[in-house]
Design a protein around this motif. Structure first.
Motif, short mmCIF file in Angstrom:
data_model
loop_
_atom_site.label_atom_id
_atom_site.label_comp_id
_atom_site.label_asym_id
_atom_site.label_seq_id
_atom_site.Cartn_x
_atom_site.Cartn_y
_atom_site.Cartn_z
N GLY A 1 -19.40 23.66 -27.56
CA GLY A 1 -20.47 23.32 -28.48
C GLY A 1 -20.02 22.87 -29.85
N HIS A 2 -18.71 22.94 -30.10
CA HIS A 2 -18.21 22.55 -31.42
C HIS A 2 -17.22 21.39 -31.38
CE1 HIS A 2 -19.90 25.87 -33.79
NE2 HIS A 2 -19.70 26.61 -32.73
N GLY A 3 -16.83 20.97 -30.24
CA GLY A 3 -15.85 19.91 -30.19
C GLY A 3 -14.51 20.38 -30.74
N LEU A 4 -13.82 19.48 -31.40
CA LEU A 4 -12.53 19.78 -32.00
C LEU A 4 -12.70 19.91 -33.51
CD1 LEU A 4 -10.79 17.14 -29.86
CD2 LEU A 4 -9.84 19.43 -30.05
N GLN B 1 -13.19 6.39 -33.54
CA GLN B 1 -12.33 6.39 -32.37
C GLN B 1 -13.05 7.11 -31.23
OE1 GLN B 1 -8.64 8.30 -33.53
NE2 GLN B 1 -8.00 6.59 -34.83
N PHE C 1 -6.53 9.29 -26.45
CA PHE C 1 -7.13 8.19 -27.20
C PHE C 1 -7.54 7.06 -26.27
CE2 PHE C 1 -7.78 5.41 -30.73
CZ PHE C 1 -7.29 4.17 -30.35
N TYR D 1 -5.89 21.77 -34.36
CA TYR D 1 -7.33 21.84 -34.09
C TYR D 1 -7.60 23.06 -33.22
CZ TYR D 1 -7.76 16.85 -35.35
OH TYR D 1 -7.75 15.64 -36.00
N PHE E 1 -5.17 23.00 -30.12
CA PHE E 1 -4.45 21.76 -29.85
C PHE E 1 -3.69 21.31 -31.09
CE2 PHE E 1 -5.68 20.47 -25.68
CZ PHE E 1 -6.95 20.98 -25.47
N PHE F 1 -15.29 12.21 -26.37
CA PHE F 1 -15.50 12.54 -27.77
C PHE F 1 -15.44 11.29 -28.63
CE2 PHE F 1 -15.20 17.13 -27.69
CZ PHE F 1 -14.39 17.42 -26.61
N GLN G 1 -25.22 16.22 -24.57
CA GLN G 1 -24.13 17.18 -24.48
C GLN G 1 -23.55 17.17 -23.07
OE1 GLN G 1 -25.23 21.12 -25.71
NE2 GLN G 1 -23.14 21.91 -25.59
N LEU H 1 -10.12 12.92 -39.34
CA LEU H 1 -11.09 12.64 -38.30
C LEU H 1 -12.10 13.77 -38.18
CD1 LEU H 1 -8.93 11.24 -35.35
CD2 LEU H 1 -10.55 9.97 -36.78
N TYR I 1 -12.16 9.32 -27.57
CA TYR I 1 -11.16 10.05 -26.79
C TYR I 1 -11.80 10.54 -25.50
CZ TYR I 1 -8.17 10.25 -30.95
OH TYR I 1 -7.37 9.93 -32.03
N GLN J 1 -11.19 13.56 -22.47
CA GLN J 1 -10.48 14.79 -22.10
C GLN J 1 -10.85 15.15 -20.67
OE1 GLN J 1 -11.44 18.25 -24.49
NE2 GLN J 1 -9.53 19.28 -23.98
N HIS K 1 -5.95 17.57 -22.22
CA HIS K 1 -6.01 17.37 -23.65
C HIS K 1 -6.68 16.03 -23.95
CE1 HIS K 1 -2.23 15.56 -22.28
NE2 HIS K 1 -2.43 14.65 -23.22
N PRO K 2 -7.23 15.87 -25.15
CA PRO K 2 -7.85 14.59 -25.51
C PRO K 2 -6.84 13.45 -25.49
CG PRO K 2 -8.53 16.32 -27.03
CD PRO K 2 -7.39 16.87 -26.21
N PHE L 1 -2.32 14.12 -28.65
CA PHE L 1 -2.52 15.55 -28.55
C PHE L 1 -1.51 16.21 -27.62
CE2 PHE L 1 -6.45 16.57 -30.80
CZ PHE L 1 -6.92 15.30 -31.08
N GLY L 2 -1.16 17.44 -27.98
CA GLY L 2 -0.35 18.26 -27.10
C GLY L 2 -1.20 18.87 -26.00
N PHE M 1 -14.65 15.08 -35.40
CA PHE M 1 -14.98 14.90 -33.99
C PHE M 1 -16.43 15.24 -33.72
CE2 PHE M 1 -11.15 13.95 -31.54
CZ PHE M 1 -10.18 14.09 -32.51
N GLY M 2 -17.04 14.46 -32.82
CA GLY M 2 -18.33 14.83 -32.28
C GLY M 2 -18.15 16.00 -31.32
N THR M 3 -19.28 16.57 -30.88
CA THR M 3 -19.22 17.74 -30.00
C THR M 3 -18.89 17.38 -28.56
OG1 THR M 3 -21.61 17.61 -29.82
CG2 THR M 3 -20.73 19.18 -31.41
N THR N 1 -3.93 6.43 -34.55
CA THR N 1 -4.21 7.17 -33.33
C THR N 1 -3.54 8.54 -33.37
OG1 THR N 1 -4.26 5.11 -32.10
CG2 THR N 1 -3.95 7.14 -30.83
N GLN N 2 -4.27 9.54 -32.91
CA GLN N 2 -3.69 10.87 -32.79
C GLN N 2 -3.34 11.13 -31.32
OE1 GLN N 2 -5.89 13.98 -34.77
NE2 GLN N 2 -6.06 12.81 -36.67
#
Lengths: 112, 111
Positions: free
Chosen positions: A40-43, B33, B45, A35, A90, B88, B9, B99, B35, B37, B42-43, A103-104, B101-103, A100-101
């Motif tokens: 403003g864009h998220g992931l 889901q 869960f 990702y 990421f 998120f 936001q 997935l 998350y 952060q 990092h995000p 993340f690093g 993701f929302g912003t 579930t994901q």
């Protein structure tokens, strides 16, 4: 935290140079994802892999390629970096694609 | 492409106040889901919601999935400084297991 590492953690490069980011996992999870995160864009998903040598594109794949020659490693390559690819990248892993994901820690890339 | 809208936001609240973030989709979701952060992190869960009208709680956090499975919310009661971060939602659509993701909603706490 899941056993996920990313390298490098920070990188500054110049426009037009190739860049490779590495994601390494010790969990033996089948799925791996790349990702990018921008304000403003998220992931946004770049590419993902569902097994060794099995990869597919995400929503923002232009300018990126990936490779997965071993279960534990997923490489993201910017063939010719552009300033628009400045971002935080990421890696994530999951057992199944609907699970579930994890993340690093992320890689901060600055393209000048 | 499929999009999930997340609002607000940004949210600044006094410590002890409640906080809510919302995610909305124009298309019915398979599941959603959430998350969290932390700044510089990092995000991570938090939870997954699957059933129509589902409500799940984790201590001061309450997660809801709408009856039509097109919207979801995360509510934090009596915020604490440890709640600081960006929340998120991540939606999964039928026929597309990736997935979306929302912003994100960035929560800051005023002590």
């Amino acid at each position: 935290d899941a056993g996920i590492t990313q390298s490098p953690r920070h990188k500054v490069t110049e426009t037009g140079t190739p860049v490779t980011l590495r994601c390494h996992q010790t969990e033996n999870h089948r799925y791996m994802y790349w990702y990018r995160q921008d304000p403003g864009h998220g992931l946004r998903l770049i590419h993902y892999s569902y097994g060794v040598k099995d990869t597919d594109k995400g929503e923002v794949s232009d300018g990126y390629s990936v490779s997965r020659s071993k279960t534990e490693d997923f490489l993201l390559t910017l063939e010719s970096a552009t300033s628009s690819q400045t971002s935080v990248y990421f890696c994530a892993i999951s057992r199944g694609n609907d699970e579930t994901q994890y993340f690093g820690p992320g890689t901060r890339l600055l393209v000048l | 492409g499929q999009q999930v809208m997340q609002i607000p936001q940004y949210q600044h609240v006094q410590e002890g106040e409640d906080f809510t973030t919302y995610c909305n989709s124009s298309t019915t979701l398979s599941n959603i889901q959430w998350y969290k952060q932390r700044p510089g992190g990092h995000p991570v869960f938090l939870i997954q919601l699957v059933k129509s009208g589902e409500v799940k709680k984790q201590k001061r956090l309450t997660f809801q999935f709408g009856e039509a499975k097109k919207n979801s919310s995360l509510h934090i009661t009596a915020t604490q400084t440890t709640d600081v971060g960006t929340y998120f939602c991540a939606a999964r659509y039928f026929g597309n297991e990736k997935l979306t993701f929302g912003t994100g909603t960035r929560l800051t706490i005023i002590p």
